[in-house]
Design a protein around this motif. Structure first.
Motif, PDB file in Angstrom:
ATOM      1  N   GLY A 110       0.683  -1.132  -0.038  1.00 18.77           N
ATOM      2  CA  GLY A 110       0.060   0.011   0.058  1.00 18.77           C
ATOM      3  C   GLY A 110       0.915   1.150   0.086  1.00 18.77           C
ATOM      4  N   THR A 111       0.142   2.323  -0.041  1.00 19.92           N
ATOM      5  CA  THR A 111       0.782   3.771   0.060  1.00 19.92           C
ATOM      6  C   THR A 111       1.502   3.846   1.378  1.00 19.92           C
ATOM      7  N   THR A 112       2.812   4.527   0.929  1.00 19.48           N
ATOM      8  CA  THR A 112       3.591   4.814   2.496  1.00 19.48           C
ATOM      9  C   THR A 112       4.020   6.175   2.061  1.00 19.48           C
ATOM     10  N   TRP A 113       4.387   6.833   3.473  1.00 17.76           N
ATOM     11  CA  TRP A 113       4.996   8.242   3.382  1.00 17.76           C
ATOM     12  C   TRP A 113       6.263   8.132   4.283  1.00 17.76           C
ATOM     13  N   CYS A 114       6.982   9.111   4.210  1.00 18.86           N
ATOM     14  CA  CYS A 114       7.858   9.066   4.880  1.00 18.86           C
ATOM     15  C   CYS A 114       8.068  10.514   5.871  1.00 18.86           C
ATOM     16  N   VAL A 115       8.086  10.055   7.134  1.00 20.42           N
ATOM     17  CA  VAL A 115       7.900  11.327   8.075  1.00 20.42           C
ATOM     18  C   VAL A 115       8.936  11.545   9.107  1.00 20.42           C
ATOM     19  N   ALA A 116       9.241  12.655   9.864  1.00 23.88           N
ATOM     20  CA  ALA A 116      10.273  12.948  10.655  1.00 23.88           C
ATOM     21  C   ALA A 116       9.807  12.032  11.906  1.00 23.88           C
ATOM     22  N   ARG A 117      10.957  11.501  12.556  1.00 26.42           N
ATOM     23  CA  ARG A 117      10.491  10.538  13.644  1.00 26.42           C
ATOM     24  C   ARG A 117      10.354  11.370  14.856  1.00 26.42           C
ATOM     25  N   PRO A 118       9.125  11.121  15.700  1.00 24.10           N
ATOM     26  CA  PRO A 118       8.738  11.897  16.902  1.00 24.10           C
ATOM     27  C   PRO A 118       9.714  11.484  17.653  1.00 24.10           C
ATOM     28  N   GLY A 119      10.523  12.629  18.454  1.00 28.50           N
ATOM     29  CA  GLY A 119      11.639  12.408  19.612  1.00 28.50           C
ATOM     30  C   GLY A 119      13.073  12.440  19.106  1.00 28.50           C
ATOM     31  N   ALA A 120      13.107  12.549  17.749  1.00 30.23           N
ATOM     32  CA  ALA A 120      14.530  12.878  17.060  1.00 30.23           C
ATOM     33  C   ALA A 120      15.011  14.022  17.567  1.00 30.23           C
ATOM     34  N   PRO A 121      16.418  13.971  17.878  1.00 24.86           N
ATOM     35  CA  PRO A 121      17.245  15.345  18.440  1.00 24.86           C
ATOM     36  C   PRO A 121      16.731  16.526  17.321  1.00 24.86           C
ATOM     37  N   GLN A 122      16.333  17.521  17.819  1.00 20.80           N
ATOM     38  CA  GLN A 122      16.273  18.784  16.932  1.00 20.80           C
ATOM     39  C   GLN A 122      17.330  19.193  16.046  1.00 20.80           C
ATOM     40  N   PHE A 123      18.630  19.081  16.599  1.00 21.54           N
ATOM     41  CA  PHE A 123      19.730  19.328  15.786  1.00 21.54           C
ATOM     42  C   PHE A 123      19.604  18.327  14.625  1.00 21.54           C
ATOM     43  N   ASP A 124      19.606  17.122  14.775  1.00 21.25           N
ATOM     44  CA  ASP A 124      19.445  16.336  13.687  1.00 21.25           C
ATOM     45  C   ASP A 124      18.407  16.387  12.540  1.00 21.25           C
ATOM     46  N   LEU A 125      17.582  16.710  12.986  1.00 27.05           N
ATOM     47  CA  LEU A 125      16.200  17.067  12.391  1.00 27.05           C
ATOM     48  C   LEU A 125      16.548  18.451  11.514  1.00 27.05           C
ATOM     49  N   GLN A 126      17.054  19.321  12.153  1.00 27.07           N
ATOM     50  CA  GLN A 126      17.589  20.563  11.389  1.00 27.07           C
ATOM     51  C   GLN A 126      18.305  20.198  10.198  1.00 27.07           C
ATOM     52  N   ASN A 127      19.346  19.489  10.588  1.00 26.16           N
ATOM     53  CA  ASN A 127      20.325  19.043   9.558  1.00 26.16           C
ATOM     54  C   ASN A 127      19.893  18.109   8.404  1.00 26.16           C
ATOM     55  N   ALA A 128      19.013  17.189   8.853  1.00 29.78           N
ATOM     56  CA  ALA A 128      18.347  16.449   7.581  1.00 29.78           C
ATOM     57  C   ALA A 128      17.310  17.288   6.952  1.00 29.78           C
ATOM     58  N   LEU A 129      16.494  18.325   7.469  1.00 34.42           N
ATOM     59  CA  LEU A 129      15.951  19.010   6.750  1.00 34.42           C
ATOM     60  C   LEU A 129      16.442  20.022   5.726  1.00 34.42           C
ATOM     61  N   ASP A 130      17.655  20.565   6.361  1.00 35.02           N
ATOM     62  CA  ASP A 130      18.640  21.499   5.356  1.00 35.02           C
ATOM     63  C   ASP A 130      19.064  20.558   4.220  1.00 35.02           C
ATOM     64  N   TRP A 131      19.424  19.295   4.664  1.00 32.03           N
ATOM     65  CA  TRP A 131      19.781  18.672   3.460  1.00 32.03           C
ATOM     66  C   TRP A 131      18.863  18.348   2.462  1.00 32.03           C
ATOM     67  N   ALA A 132      17.557  18.087   3.041  1.00 31.11           N
ATOM     68  CA  ALA A 132      16.637  17.437   1.931  1.00 31.11           C
ATOM     69  C   ALA A 132      16.109  18.929   1.044  1.00 31.11           C
ATOM     70  N   CYS A 133      16.160  19.948   1.677  1.00 31.80           N
ATOM     71  CA  CYS A 133      15.735  21.094   1.068  1.00 31.80           C
ATOM     72  C   CYS A 133      16.989  21.615   0.088  1.00 31.80           C
ATOM     73  N   GLY A 134      17.958  21.288   0.467  1.00 26.91           N
ATOM     74  CA  GLY A 134      19.288  21.659  -0.351  1.00 26.91           C
ATOM     75  C   GLY A 134      20.120  20.566  -1.379  1.00 26.91           C
ATOM     76  N   LEU A 135      20.615  19.777  -0.977  1.00 25.93           N
ATOM     77  CA  LEU A 135      21.407  18.745  -2.005  1.00 25.93           C
ATOM     78  C   LEU A 135      20.255  17.925  -2.169  1.00 25.93           C
ATOM     79  N   GLY A 136      19.482  17.526  -1.455  1.00 28.46           N
ATOM     80  CA  GLY A 136      18.370  16.498  -1.600  1.00 28.46           C
ATOM     81  C   GLY A 136      17.275  16.853  -2.881  1.00 28.46           C
ATOM     82  N   MET A 137      17.192  18.255  -3.090  1.00 23.82           N
ATOM     83  CA  MET A 137      16.341  18.995  -4.045  1.00 23.82           C
ATOM     84  C   MET A 137      15.108  18.588  -3.913  1.00 23.82           C
ATOM     85  N   ALA A 138      14.461  18.749  -2.466  1.00 23.24           N
ATOM     86  CA  ALA A 138      12.946  18.513  -2.262  1.00 23.24           C
ATOM     87  C   ALA A 138      12.362  19.909  -2.473  1.00 23.24           C
TER      88      ALA A 138
END
Length: 178
Positions: free
Chosen positions: A51-79
């Motif tokens: 079935g259909t799946t979505w990828c979401v941020a993991r609740p409880g993930a460290p804010q610093f790691d989430l911000q770095n991953a978001l920056d990568w996704a919107c930058g080099l990841g070309m989201a």
């Protein structure tokens, strides 16, 4: 034809050559920066298996790691992160978890829905629950019209064809002057 005319024409020909060479290098540079969209192979695509799946941020993930991953996704990841910018359809709720979820899912859907495309350093998880809300619609996989457009190179620059006309005129002048 006088010597000064030959010198002038020689400089004009050299100028045309240099301009064409530089424009060619600029065009090559532009071509090298154009991202080429490719469709991922179906291997590892979980959308069609369970079935259909979505990828979401993991609740409880460290804010610093989430911000770095978001920056990568919107930058080099070309989201496409325009919807989560101020005034965008997915800006609210204005939380790091919500914005990261949107960007992670966009990247995941555009990169074959494979488990590896939903990792983001351990800050993301797969879900079968649609995270879309109100006017904010999360992407699902499948070819989009934008992905089906031609990847053919653009038409040549007009200034390049003008340079060829200049060269032709110079050669005509040289030929008629002999």
């Amino acid at each position: 034809m006088a010597l000064k005319d030959w010198i002038f024409l020689s400089f004009l020909v050299m100028k045309c050559f240099v301009v064409l060479k530089v424009e060619g290098m600029v065009q090559e540079k532009e071509d090298a920066t154009i991202p080429v969209s490719t469709l991922s192979p179906p291997e590892g695509n979980t959308t069609f298996l369970g079935g259909t799946t979505w990828c979401v941020a993991r609740p409880g993930a460290p804010q610093f790691d989430l911000q770095n991953a978001l920056d990568w996704a919107c930058g080099l990841g070309m989201a496409d992160c325009r919807p989560i910018q101020a005034g965008g359809l997915c800006f609210e709720p204005d939380t790091l978890l919500s914005h990261a979820s949107f960007a992670f899912n966009f990247y995941y859907q555009q990169n074959g829905n494979s488990d590896i495309a939903c990792n983001f350093g351990g800050t993301a998880i797969l879900t079968k629950n649609n995270p879309s809300h109100e006017k904010c619609i999360y992407a699902i996989s499948g070819p989009r019209i934008e992905d089906m457009k031609s990847e053919a190179p653009p038409f040549p620059n007009k200034s390049l064809s003008i340079m060829w006309w200049k060269i032709a005129m110079i050669l005509l002048l040289l030929y008629s002057g002999s």
